[in-house]
Scaffold this motif. Structure first.
Motif, short mmCIF file in Angstrom:
data_model
loop_
_atom_site.label_atom_id
_atom_site.label_comp_id
_atom_site.label_asym_id
_atom_site.label_seq_id
_atom_site.Cartn_x
_atom_site.Cartn_y
_atom_site.Cartn_z
N THR A 1 0.74 -1.14 0.20
CA THR A 1 0.22 -0.11 0.23
C THR A 1 0.92 1.07 -0.07
OG1 THR A 1 -1.44 1.31 1.18
CG2 THR A 1 -0.69 0.51 2.74
N ILE A 2 0.47 2.47 0.13
CA ILE A 2 0.82 3.23 -0.83
C ILE A 2 0.68 4.14 0.55
CG2 ILE A 2 1.47 4.02 -3.25
CD1 ILE A 2 -0.88 5.37 -2.90
N SER A 3 -0.72 4.22 1.44
CA SER A 3 -0.99 4.84 1.95
C SER A 3 -0.01 4.53 3.65
CB SER A 3 -2.16 4.24 2.47
OG SER A 3 -3.15 4.72 1.77
N GLU A 4 0.36 5.14 4.61
CA GLU A 4 1.21 4.82 5.55
C GLU A 4 0.41 4.40 6.70
OE1 GLU A 4 3.91 7.78 7.97
OE2 GLU A 4 1.83 7.61 9.69
N ILE A 5 0.66 3.11 7.41
CA ILE A 5 0.25 2.28 8.73
C ILE A 5 0.89 2.29 9.49
CG2 ILE A 5 -1.14 0.35 6.94
CD1 ILE A 5 1.76 -1.78 8.07
N SER A 6 0.15 2.33 11.18
CA SER A 6 0.95 2.06 12.59
C SER A 6 0.80 1.14 13.06
CB SER A 6 0.77 4.09 12.53
OG SER A 6 -1.35 3.80 13.32
N GLU A 7 0.96 1.21 13.99
CA GLU A 7 0.99 -0.08 14.82
C GLU A 7 1.66 0.17 16.35
OE1 GLU A 7 3.19 -4.15 14.60
OE2 GLU A 7 2.46 -3.73 12.87
N THR A 8 1.27 -0.05 17.30
CA THR A 8 1.48 0.17 19.15
C THR A 8 1.95 -1.77 18.95
OG1 THR A 8 0.60 1.50 19.78
CG2 THR A 8 1.49 0.07 21.04
N SER A 9 3.76 -1.84 19.25
CA SER A 9 4.46 -2.89 19.41
C SER A 9 4.44 -2.87 21.06
CB SER A 9 5.13 -2.94 19.19
OG SER A 9 5.65 -3.75 19.57
N ILE A 10 4.13 -4.15 21.55
CA ILE A 10 3.16 -3.49 22.98
C ILE A 10 4.41 -4.85 23.50
CG2 ILE A 10 1.53 -2.76 23.65
CD1 ILE A 10 0.05 -5.80 23.87
N PRO A 11 5.06 -5.28 24.51
CA PRO A 11 6.03 -6.01 25.38
C PRO A 11 5.01 -7.98 24.66
CG PRO A 11 5.90 -4.33 26.66
CD PRO A 11 5.27 -3.86 25.35
N VAL A 12 5.80 -9.02 25.16
CA VAL A 12 5.02 -9.89 24.65
C VAL A 12 5.70 -10.76 25.78
CG1 VAL A 12 4.98 -11.60 22.66
CG2 VAL A 12 4.59 -9.59 22.85
N GLY A 13 7.22 -10.71 25.31
CA GLY A 13 7.69 -11.46 26.25
C GLY A 13 8.49 -12.54 26.49
N CYS A 14 8.71 -12.54 24.50
CA CYS A 14 9.94 -13.43 23.95
C CYS A 14 10.55 -12.28 23.03
CB CYS A 14 8.85 -14.38 22.94
SG CYS A 14 7.34 -14.86 23.37
N ILE A 15 11.83 -12.98 22.69
CA ILE A 15 12.78 -12.16 22.32
C ILE A 15 12.45 -12.46 20.82
CG2 ILE A 15 14.78 -12.28 21.25
CD1 ILE A 15 15.68 -12.78 24.11
N ASN A 16 12.40 -12.15 19.32
CA ASN A 16 12.66 -11.71 18.77
C ASN A 16 13.10 -11.61 17.44
OD1 ASN A 16 10.03 -11.66 18.87
ND2 ASN A 16 9.32 -9.64 18.30
#
Length: 267
Positions: free
Chosen positions: A27-42
């Protein structure tokens, strides 16, 4: 157009890796999200444009290890998104990296800065590979090879402690050290090395994830009852921790999106 898929690891890697998730957004539109603590390393591979952290005011690295976090992060896209993310078991990442996991705490460390030549080569291969399934195969081949040199002397101790945290909301650090036959000081040191955060910090994250899971499965529960079932002192304590980890109160969170626990929903 957005596609999201979860792929589970091969049996030999399942004790250490929870799953891989793949996200593509054209998409050309900006998307946003909130990343919250999960308890796992990525371990994150950006094959498309990198995400921009509104919190730290910088682009994420092209490929990086995201350590255990006690903070939420506001992210926005900077173009088409194409991500492969390796989600480790809470105690699993230590099997593959020479550094103590505490080195990644509340940080995103570029693969180029870790000093692991084979991981850097893997990141380059993933960057040049547009096929997701073959990329997962490359990742699995890399980590299976890494397992041969893993010294799991304390692995079972940490697994036992994590299982207790998962199953007993009110468990304390003294009980965890007792069940692993270690002093508090030894237990804290080893736990932090393997998991990437001190036991107290980790249990806070899991308490928050437990609250999300209960809201997910029982959205009508009162905040007073939710606080009791998750091991918070009281309702104000629950609300304060929710704001720390997500940026909003439980009521505000539920008004914005359906609650979902990435931790407990995939156990």
């Amino acid at each position: 157009m957005e596609t999201f898929n979860i792929i589970y690891p091969s049996p030999v890697l399942a004790p250490y890796i929870r799953y891989y998730w793949l996200l593509k957004v054209d998409t050309i539109s900006e998307i946003s999200e909130t990343s919250i603590p999960v308890g796992c390393i990525n371990l994150i591979f950006h094959r498309g444009s990198r995400m921009f952290s509104e919190t730290s005011k910088e682009l994420q690295p092209q490929s990086f290890i995201g350590g255990l976090s006690t903070e939420f992060t506001e992210l926005t896209s900077t173009g088409n998104v194409d991500m492969i993310v390796v989600v480790f078991q809470p105690f699993g990442a230590r099997a593959f990296f020479a550094l103590p996991m505490s080195e990644f705490f509340n940080s995103c460390i570029s693969v180029n800065d870790i000093g692991d030549i084979s991981l850097k080569e893997l990141a380059n291969q993933i960057q040049d590979n547009t096929d997701s399934l073959s990329s997962i195969a490359l990742i699995e081949k890399h980590f299976i090879k890494q397992l041969h040199s893993f010294d799991d002397h304390n692995y079972k101790r940490i697994v036992t402690a994590i299982e207790a945290v998962n199953n007993q909301p009110l468990i304390n650090i003294n009980s965890l050290s007792d069940m692993t036959c270690l002093s508090n000081k030894q237990f804290t040191r080893i736990f932090t090395e393997y998991v990437g955060a001190k036991p107290k910090e980790f249990t806070r994250i899991i308490r928050f994830q437990r609250a999300l899971y209960i809201l997910q499965t029982n959205p009508q529960i009162s905040l007073t009852q939710l606080a009791f079932e998750c091991g918070y002192y009281d309702q104000p304590h629950l609300i304060k921790e929710f704001k720390t980890f997500s940026g909003c109160t439980p009521t505000e969170f539920m008004a914005n999106c359906p609650p979902y626990s990435d931790y407990f929903s995939t156990l």
